[in-house]
Design an enzyme around this catalytic site. Structure first.
Site, PDB file in Angstrom:
ATOM      1  N   ARG A  82       0.864  -1.185   0.000  1.00  0.00           N
ATOM      2  CA  ARG A  82       0.000   0.000   0.000  1.00  0.00           C
ATOM      3  C   ARG A  82       0.904   1.240   0.000  1.00  0.00           C
ATOM      4  NH1 ARG A  82      -5.187   0.050   3.647  1.00  0.00           N
ATOM      5  NH2 ARG A  82      -5.845   1.415   1.956  1.00  0.00           N
ATOM      6  N   GLN A 180     -15.319   1.686   6.852  1.00  0.00           N
ATOM      7  CA  GLN A 180     -14.546   1.565   8.089  1.00  0.00           C
ATOM      8  C   GLN A 180     -15.296   2.157   9.286  1.00  0.00           C
ATOM      9  OE1 GLN A 180     -13.276   2.543   5.139  1.00  0.00           O
ATOM     10  NE2 GLN A 180     -11.156   1.938   4.913  1.00  0.00           N
ATOM     11  N   ASP A 220      -2.591   9.216   7.291  1.00  0.00           N
ATOM     12  CA  ASP A 220      -1.751   8.174   6.690  1.00  0.00           C
ATOM     13  C   ASP A 220      -0.352   8.671   6.380  1.00  0.00           C
ATOM     14  OD1 ASP A 220      -4.428   6.781   6.329  1.00  0.00           O
ATOM     15  OD2 ASP A 220      -2.947   5.316   5.643  1.00  0.00           O
ATOM     16  N   ASN A 230      -5.366  11.359   4.351  1.00  0.00           N
ATOM     17  CA  ASN A 230      -6.166  10.454   5.186  1.00  0.00           C
ATOM     18  C   ASN A 230      -7.292   9.925   4.295  1.00  0.00           C
ATOM     19  OD1 ASN A 230      -6.681   9.229   7.788  1.00  0.00           O
ATOM     20  ND2 ASN A 230      -8.509  10.486   7.899  1.00  0.00           N
TER      21      ASN A 230
HETATM   22  O1  MRU Z   1      -7.635   2.395   3.868  1.00  0.00           O
HETATM   23  P1  MRU Z   1      -7.444   2.341   5.357  1.00  0.00           P
HETATM   24  O2  MRU Z   1      -8.634   1.762   6.072  1.00  0.00           O
HETATM   25  O3  MRU Z   1      -6.156   1.689   5.744  1.00  0.00           O
HETATM   26  O4  MRU Z   1      -7.350   3.856   5.789  1.00  0.00           O
HETATM   27  C1  MRU Z   1      -7.141   4.173   7.120  1.00  0.00           C
HETATM   28  C2  MRU Z   1      -7.204   5.618   7.397  1.00  0.00           C
HETATM   29  O5  MRU Z   1      -7.385   6.436   6.528  1.00  0.00           O
HETATM   30  C3  MRU Z   1      -6.947   6.044   8.810  1.00  0.00           C
HETATM   31  O6  MRU Z   1      -7.653   7.209   9.117  1.00  0.00           O
HETATM   32  C4  MRU Z   1      -5.445   6.300   8.977  1.00  0.00           C
HETATM   33  O7  MRU Z   1      -4.692   5.169   8.629  1.00  0.00           O
HETATM   34  C5  MRU Z   1      -5.067   6.738  10.329  1.00  0.00           C
HETATM   35  S1  MRU Z   1      -5.592   5.581  11.509  1.00  0.00           S
HETATM   36  C6  MRU Z   1      -4.804   5.179  12.599  1.00  0.00           C
END
Ligand code: MRU
Length: 316
Positions: A82, A180, A220, A230
């Site tokens: 990712r 999520q 992120d 994010n």
């Molecule tokens: O695609 P994801 O579910 O991995 O995305 C997660 C997010 O965008 C969270 O807000 C981010 O990783 C911060 S969480 C601790």
């Protein structure tokens, strides 16, 4: 996190395997996915059995343990899973450094994971001070224990405020297309925190009606000037928060701050597959000819951020 009275982490190392709570199955089924190889870990990250930037990094740290003897190859494989979450690259770099210094990989990975959790607790303590009794807080995506091994980024201050007896109400954005927000709801339910899941596009309605006092999200990747990536939809929540004079906080560990990039324009945004939008629970909801675009993240300029809740301090 406590699940039906038992303490769990999002994943753990056991008998030379990594056991993950399978986040694809929640909140309907509680299932454990066992990763025995580096490929299994790469699959778990890519397919979002594990997700959330700090958790992805910690999972990769254990991936480096499973790949012992093939450090460079393993690092290469895991770093292709990712692209947006900086914690992934931070953790891989840390593990490569420790292994090259001759450290036992499992000791290094365990240290990394314990550190991730400690930082969450400290961030929670710092962020909790911002939360007043009776506040109604909006959060986007899942930035809880599932996303960070334990406690959370955005959810850590909320968890601690609730545990200190403050009355709270949380609005959890559903967060299409992966939903999520349902993971956030599942965590808040375990913790006994009052909340509602709302459609992403309902957030502006609640802000304008004066029903949201504060927004806390995770990140992120954060650039040197404070711009941050994010979950897709964060940007519009930040703009709406500013428009409605609502404080907007980003909770993140040092491992999310990318000191190599000046601003958010340099952040690579992950594009995910069509089926995430075209199917719901395996059922096709749009004809083949519909062309889909599915960016997983967006970038919010720092001018919309009231403060960054870090484990050291709150940076305004
Ligand atoms: O695609 P994801 O579910 O991995 O995305 C997660 C997010 O965008 C969270 O807000 C981010 O990783 C911060 S969480 C601790």
């Amino acid at each position: 996190m406590k699940i039906e009275g038992k303490e769990y982490r999002a994943f753990w190392f056991e008998n030379n395997t990594v056991k993950f709570i399978d986040q694809r199955k929640l909140p309907y089924n509680f299932e454990i996915y066992t990763a025995k190889t580096v490929d299994d870990i790469a699959f778990a990250i890519k397919d979002m059995i594990v997700r959330g930037a700090p958790a992805i990094g910690a999972a990769a740290a254990y991936g480096m343990v499973l790949g012992k003897g093939k450090t460079h190859e393993t690092a290469n494989k895991l770093s292709k899973t990712r692209p947006t979450a900086y914690d992934l690259f931070y953790a891989i770099d840390y593990m490569e450094g420790e292994i090259n210094k001759g450290k036992n990989p499992i000791d290094a990975a365990n240290n990394y994971v314990e550190d991730v959790i400690d930082r969450c607790k400290n961030r929670g303590k710092n962020g909790e001070k911002l939360i007043e009794d009776g506040m109604r807080i909006l959060t986007h995506c899942n930035a809880g224990a599932l996303a960070t091994v334990d406690y959370g980024t955005a959810l850590a201050p909320i968890r601690l405020a609730h545990r200190t007896g403050k009355k709270l109400f949380v609005y959890a954005d559903e967060t299409r297309p992966r939903c999520q927000g349902l993971l956030t709801s599942w965590e808040l339910m375990q913790e006994g925190i009052k909340h509602s899941v709302i459609a992403d596009n309902a957030a502006g309605y609640f802000m304008k009606n004066g029903e949201i006092d504060m927004v806390i999200v995770g990140a992120d990747r954060i650039a040197k000037n404070g711009d941050f990536a994010n979950k897709i939809g964060t940007y519009e929540k930040a703009v709406l928060a500013k428009e409605n004079d609502i404080p907007f906080y980003v909770a993140a560990p040092v491992s999310t701050f990318d000191k190599n990039i000046e601003d958010g324009s340099r952040i690579k945004i992950e594009e995910r597959e069509r089926d995430e939008l075209a199917k719901i629970n395996g059922k096709t909801i749009m004809p083949e000819w519909i062309v889909v675009k599915n960016p997983a993240f967006d970038v919010t300029p720092s001018k919309y951020v009231t403060g960054y809740i870090t484990e050291k301090e709150i940076v305004k």
